[in-house]
Motif scaffolding. Structure first.
Motif, PDB file in Angstrom:
ATOM      1  N   VAL A 194       0.860  -1.182   0.000  1.00  0.00           N
ATOM      2  CA  VAL A 194       0.000   0.000   0.000  1.00  0.00           C
ATOM      3  C   VAL A 194       0.895   1.231   0.000  1.00  0.00           C
ATOM      4  CG1 VAL A 194      -1.843   1.254   1.192  1.00  0.00           C
ATOM      5  CG2 VAL A 194      -1.786  -1.251   1.260  1.00  0.00           C
ATOM      6  N   ARG A 206      -2.134   7.312   8.195  1.00  0.00           N
ATOM      7  CA  ARG A 206      -2.900   6.984   7.000  1.00  0.00           C
ATOM      8  C   ARG A 206      -3.306   5.510   7.014  1.00  0.00           C
ATOM      9  NH1 ARG A 206      -2.305   9.235   0.916  1.00  0.00           N
ATOM     10  NH2 ARG A 206      -0.571  10.447   1.737  1.00  0.00           N
ATOM     11  N   ARG A 210      -7.052   4.365   6.916  1.00  0.00           N
ATOM     12  CA  ARG A 210      -7.435   3.464   5.837  1.00  0.00           C
ATOM     13  C   ARG A 210      -8.132   2.235   6.392  1.00  0.00           C
ATOM     14  NH1 ARG A 210      -5.608  -0.814   2.796  1.00  0.00           N
ATOM     15  NH2 ARG A 210      -5.885  -0.664   0.545  1.00  0.00           N
ATOM     16  N   HIS A 211      -7.658   1.763   7.516  1.00  0.00           N
ATOM     17  CA  HIS A 211      -8.292   0.584   8.103  1.00  0.00           C
ATOM     18  C   HIS A 211      -9.755   0.853   8.416  1.00  0.00           C
ATOM     19  CE1 HIS A 211      -9.167  -2.945  10.334  1.00  0.00           C
ATOM     20  NE2 HIS A 211      -9.507  -2.218  11.393  1.00  0.00           N
ATOM     21  N   ALA A 213     -11.578   3.225   7.076  1.00  0.00           N
ATOM     22  CA  ALA A 213     -12.291   3.457   5.820  1.00  0.00           C
ATOM     23  C   ALA A 213     -12.709   2.117   5.211  1.00  0.00           C
ATOM     24  CB  ALA A 213     -11.406   4.235   4.851  1.00  0.00           C
ATOM     25  N   GLU A 214     -11.945   1.079   5.508  1.00  0.00           N
ATOM     26  CA  GLU A 214     -12.294  -0.263   5.021  1.00  0.00           C
ATOM     27  C   GLU A 214     -13.624  -0.736   5.600  1.00  0.00           C
ATOM     28  OE1 GLU A 214      -8.216  -2.624   5.069  1.00  0.00           O
ATOM     29  OE2 GLU A 214      -9.861  -3.833   4.299  1.00  0.00           O
ATOM     30  N   ARG A 235      -8.444   1.328  -7.499  1.00  0.00           N
ATOM     31  CA  ARG A 235      -8.688   1.853  -6.161  1.00  0.00           C
ATOM     32  C   ARG A 235      -9.991   1.305  -5.595  1.00  0.00           C
ATOM     33  NH1 ARG A 235      -8.570   7.996  -7.626  1.00  0.00           N
ATOM     34  NH2 ARG A 235      -9.523   6.989  -9.430  1.00  0.00           N
ATOM     35  N   HIS A 238     -11.870   2.584   0.089  1.00  0.00           N
ATOM     36  CA  HIS A 238     -10.961   3.064   1.138  1.00  0.00           C
ATOM     37  C   HIS A 238      -9.665   3.617   0.555  1.00  0.00           C
ATOM     38  CE1 HIS A 238     -10.988  -1.340   0.820  1.00  0.00           C
ATOM     39  NE2 HIS A 238      -9.693  -1.340   1.021  1.00  0.00           N
ATOM     40  N   ASP A 239      -9.261   3.128  -0.617  1.00  0.00           N
ATOM     41  CA  ASP A 239      -8.110   3.737  -1.288  1.00  0.00           C
ATOM     42  C   ASP A 239      -8.451   5.159  -1.729  1.00  0.00           C
ATOM     43  OD1 ASP A 239      -6.226   1.642  -1.170  1.00  0.00           O
ATOM     44  OD2 ASP A 239      -7.192   0.633  -2.859  1.00  0.00           O
ATOM     45  N   CYS A 242      -8.642   7.520   1.410  1.00  0.00           N
ATOM     46  CA  CYS A 242      -7.336   7.821   2.039  1.00  0.00           C
ATOM     47  C   CYS A 242      -6.262   8.136   1.018  1.00  0.00           C
ATOM     48  CB  CYS A 242      -6.909   6.663   2.918  1.00  0.00           C
ATOM     49  SG  CYS A 242      -8.085   6.386   4.250  1.00  0.00           S
ATOM     50  N   THR A 244      -4.781   6.270  -1.323  1.00  0.00           N
ATOM     51  CA  THR A 244      -3.731   5.253  -1.363  1.00  0.00           C
ATOM     52  C   THR A 244      -3.897   4.392  -2.622  1.00  0.00           C
ATOM     53  OG1 THR A 244      -5.127   3.810  -0.011  1.00  0.00           O
ATOM     54  CG2 THR A 244      -3.413   5.064   1.135  1.00  0.00           C
TER      55      THR A 244
END
Ligand SMILES: [Zn+2]
Length: 249
Positions: A194, A206, A210-211, A213-214, A235, A238-239, A242, A244
């Motif tokens: 990531v 981040r 991100r966790h 946001a998952e 993406r 959650h990507d 955040c 990512t």
């Protein structure tokens, strides 16, 4: 082999080879006043002027050729400029006027997914399964150590604590490994990482964000995960939240 032409009594003679030409010079058929021409010359010239060397058309043409190699074509506007007025970038030349536009494009190009290979849905799904197994094993071990096995599985307080434990373990596992190594064990096994859009490592903060946001990606019937299959940079939701990317190492 160069072909020559010369004028004799008002008419054009040739083509003749270099050797023939030279022999005609010796025979004085061709004199310094004879008009001659070959393919390297722009115009007909008196032979006398041609042999003067430096002033010959042939010499001038070749010096022009050298001159034109000092000019380059701007990759932006397509106009030709002297090299001295241009900047070179790799094999590309850019004129002074187009430089700002070109530099801007380069900057944007840095963010383009040129060097990164985005990881697709299925390999990420595989990594998730591995992580899921590892996290559940960790959970079992903690619950066992905490003496959960001695409490009835139907006890509501057990269920609640067990759930919170799972949340905490999953968050800690993911945040630590992503922040530290850019990959959970599942992602490491699948050679995934990531990163930021620029390919840089992500921070713990981040990774933590991100966790969570998952969770959102999961809560909407896992559509947030499935989005990765349809995104050109692969993406997930959650990507996107955040900023990512998941790439292959
Ligand atoms: Zn230009």
């Amino acid at each position: 082999m160069m072909n020559w032409y010369y004028a004799e009594k008002g008419s054009q003679v040739g083509p003749i080879s270099d050797d023939e030409f030279q022999s005609l010079v010796k025979k004085r058929t061709i004199t310094p006043n004879t008009l001659v021409w070959n393919s390297t010359m722009k115009d007909w010239q008196k032979y006398g002027d041609v042999v003067k060397g430096g002033t010959s058309d042939a010499a001038r043409l070749s010096s022009e050729a050298t001159e034109s190699s000092k000019n380059m074509t701007c990759v932006e506007c397509g106009n030709t400029f002297p090299k001295d007025d241009m900047i070179q970038y790799g094999d590309s030349w850019v004129c002074a006027r187009c430089k700002p536009v070109f530099v801007q494009k380069l900057k944007e190009g840095v963010n383009l997914p040129v060097a990164m290979e985005y990881a697709g849905f299925w390999i990420r799904f595989g990594a998730k399964i591995i992580d899921g197994i590892i996290i559940s094993v960790i959970n079992e071990m903690i619950e066992f150590a905490a003496g959960f096995v001695w409490i009835s599985a139907s006890n509501p307080s057990r269920t609640g604590i067990s759930f919170l434990l799972q949340v905490a373990v999953t968050a800690a596992y993911t945040t630590f490994l992503l922040g530290r190594y850019g990959a959970t064990i599942g992602k490491m096994a699948c050679k995934l990482k990531v990163v930021t859009p620029e390919g840089e490592p992500i921070s713990y903060l981040r990774a933590f964000a991100r966790h969570f946001a998952e969770w959102l990606s999961a809560l909407i019937l896992f559509i947030g995960y499935i989005m990765a299959a349809f995104d050109e940079q692969k993406r997930s939701l959650h990507d996107r939240i955040c900023d990512t990317r998941v790439v292959r190492k």
